[in-house]
Design a protein around this motif. Structure first.
Motif, PDB file in Angstrom:
ATOM      1  N   ARG A  62      51.777  25.558 -26.076  1.00  0.00           N
ATOM      2  CA  ARG A  62      51.640  24.183 -26.592  1.00  0.00           C
ATOM      3  C   ARG A  62      51.240  24.232 -28.071  1.00  0.00           C
ATOM      4  N   VAL A  63      51.813  23.319 -28.834  1.00  0.00           N
ATOM      5  CA  VAL A  63      51.523  23.243 -30.267  1.00  0.00           C
ATOM      6  C   VAL A  63      50.040  22.978 -30.483  1.00  0.00           C
ATOM      7  N   SER A  64      49.452  22.127 -29.656  1.00  0.00           N
ATOM      8  CA  SER A  64      48.028  21.809 -29.815  1.00  0.00           C
ATOM      9  C   SER A  64      47.159  23.053 -29.633  1.00  0.00           C
ATOM     10  N   GLN A  65      47.547  23.975 -28.743  1.00  0.00           N
ATOM     11  CA  GLN A  65      46.791  25.223 -28.571  1.00  0.00           C
ATOM     12  C   GLN A  65      46.825  26.058 -29.846  1.00  0.00           C
ATOM     13  N   LEU A  66      48.002  26.159 -30.450  1.00  0.00           N
ATOM     14  CA  LEU A  66      48.131  26.933 -31.691  1.00  0.00           C
ATOM     15  C   LEU A  66      47.275  26.325 -32.790  1.00  0.00           C
ATOM     16  N   LEU A  67      47.350  25.008 -32.937  1.00  0.00           N
ATOM     17  CA  LEU A  67      46.611  24.351 -34.017  1.00  0.00           C
ATOM     18  C   LEU A  67      45.107  24.458 -33.805  1.00  0.00           C
ATOM     19  N   ARG A  68      44.650  24.312 -32.546  1.00  0.00           N
ATOM     20  CA  ARG A  68      43.209  24.429 -32.284  1.00  0.00           C
ATOM     21  C   ARG A  68      42.700  25.842 -32.541  1.00  0.00           C
ATOM     22  N   ALA A  69      43.571  26.822 -32.498  1.00  0.00           N
ATOM     23  CA  ALA A  69      43.157  28.202 -32.773  1.00  0.00           C
ATOM     24  C   ALA A  69      42.936  28.442 -34.262  1.00  0.00           C
ATOM     25  N   LEU A  70      43.460  27.562 -35.109  1.00  0.00           N
ATOM     26  CA  LEU A  70      43.277  27.726 -36.553  1.00  0.00           C
ATOM     27  C   LEU A  70      41.847  27.364 -36.943  1.00  0.00           C
ATOM     28  N   PRO A  71      41.240  28.141 -37.815  1.00  0.00           N
ATOM     29  CA  PRO A  71      39.866  27.840 -38.248  1.00  0.00           C
ATOM     30  C   PRO A  71      39.768  26.452 -38.884  1.00  0.00           C
ATOM     31  N   GLY A  72      38.746  25.710 -38.478  1.00  0.00           N
ATOM     32  CA  GLY A  72      38.491  24.402 -39.076  1.00  0.00           C
ATOM     33  C   GLY A  72      39.210  23.251 -38.404  1.00  0.00           C
ATOM     34  N   LEU A  73      40.016  23.518 -37.378  1.00  0.00           N
ATOM     35  CA  LEU A  73      40.731  22.440 -36.691  1.00  0.00           C
ATOM     36  C   LEU A  73      40.227  22.316 -35.263  1.00  0.00           C
ATOM     37  N   GLY A  74      39.624  21.167 -34.969  1.00  0.00           N
ATOM     38  CA  GLY A  74      39.165  20.891 -33.612  1.00  0.00           C
ATOM     39  C   GLY A  74      40.105  19.903 -32.949  1.00  0.00           C
ATOM     40  N   PRO A  75      39.753  19.449 -31.771  1.00  0.00           N
ATOM     41  CA  PRO A  75      40.637  18.547 -31.030  1.00  0.00           C
ATOM     42  C   PRO A  75      40.983  17.251 -31.763  1.00  0.00           C
ATOM     43  N   ALA A  76      40.029  16.648 -32.438  1.00  0.00           N
ATOM     44  CA  ALA A  76      40.288  15.390 -33.134  1.00  0.00           C
ATOM     45  C   ALA A  76      41.241  15.578 -34.314  1.00  0.00           C
ATOM     46  N   LYS A  77      40.987  16.609 -35.111  1.00  0.00           N
ATOM     47  CA  LYS A  77      41.867  16.873 -36.257  1.00  0.00           C
ATOM     48  C   LYS A  77      43.261  17.261 -35.799  1.00  0.00           C
ATOM     49  N   VAL A  78      43.336  18.037 -34.731  1.00  0.00           N
ATOM     50  CA  VAL A  78      44.640  18.457 -34.213  1.00  0.00           C
ATOM     51  C   VAL A  78      45.427  17.246 -33.732  1.00  0.00           C
ATOM     52  N   ALA A  79      44.773  16.344 -33.006  1.00  0.00           N
ATOM     53  CA  ALA A  79      45.452  15.145 -32.507  1.00  0.00           C
ATOM     54  C   ALA A  79      45.952  14.286 -33.672  1.00  0.00           C
ATOM     55  N   ALA A  80      45.126  14.121 -34.694  1.00  0.00           N
ATOM     56  CA  ALA A  80      45.526  13.327 -35.862  1.00  0.00           C
ATOM     57  C   ALA A  80      46.672  14.000 -36.613  1.00  0.00           C
ATOM     58  N   LEU A  81      46.589  15.297 -36.770  1.00  0.00           N
ATOM     59  CA  LEU A  81      47.618  16.067 -37.468  1.00  0.00           C
ATOM     60  C   LEU A  81      48.960  15.971 -36.741  1.00  0.00           C
ATOM     61  N   MET A  82      48.919  16.108 -35.427  1.00  0.00           N
ATOM     62  CA  MET A  82      50.153  16.048 -34.648  1.00  0.00           C
ATOM     63  C   MET A  82      50.757  14.649 -34.689  1.00  0.00           C
TER      64      MET A  82
END
Length: 144
Positions: A62-82
């Motif tokens: 899942r794309v959200s899993q990849l993004l959450r693995a990046l330093p500085g990105l949590g669930p809220a930032k990942v959801a907004a980014l996506m």
């Protein structure tokens, strides 16, 4: 499948079940290594997305899993980014279009690193305060 109707599952032999469980465990292990590489910074998001053509495990992540693995990105930032990039929250890497990949990479490149987020937030706060105070300070500057 219609709502309310259940589909019958195929009965697996013990050998088939053992094979399926082993394959799933291997996939989790490989996916964990991939996410650890992203977390540690030994590989970039662009490199992982480029691997999607050759590696099935990347396509199925899942794309959200990849993004959450990046330093500085949590669930809220990942959801907004996506949402900003037009990627559904349940999208897998294999289902991304070329434009979606491009937008994600650009958005991640603009996101501050984990250590820089406090400095970026402080800069935003200072610039916001300057904008708010500018009309109040303008008369004082003219008279002084």
């Amino acid at each position: 499948m219609r709502r309310g109707r259940l589909m019958a599952l195929t009965a697996l032999t013990p050998e088939q079940r053992a094979y399926t469980l082993a394959k799933a465990a291997e996939a989790r292990c490989v996916r964990g290594e991939l996410l650890a590489e992203l977390r540690s910074g030994t590989t970039s998001l662009a490199e992982v997305l480029a691997r999607a053509d050759e590696q099935e495990i990347v396509r199925k992540t899942r794309v959200s899993q990849l993004l959450r693995a990046l330093p500085g990105l949590g669930p809220a930032k990942v959801a907004a980014l996506m949402a900003m990039c037009g990627v559904a929250e349940n999208r897998r890497v294999g289902g991304l279009g070329e434009q979606q990949c491009h937008r994600l990479l650009q958005a991640v490149a603009r996101t501050p690193e984990q250590g820089d987020h406090r400095a970026a937030a402080a800069d935003d706060l200072v610039s916001g305060a300057r904008m708010m105070l500018a009309p109040l300070l303008a008369p004082l500057r003219r008279s002084g």
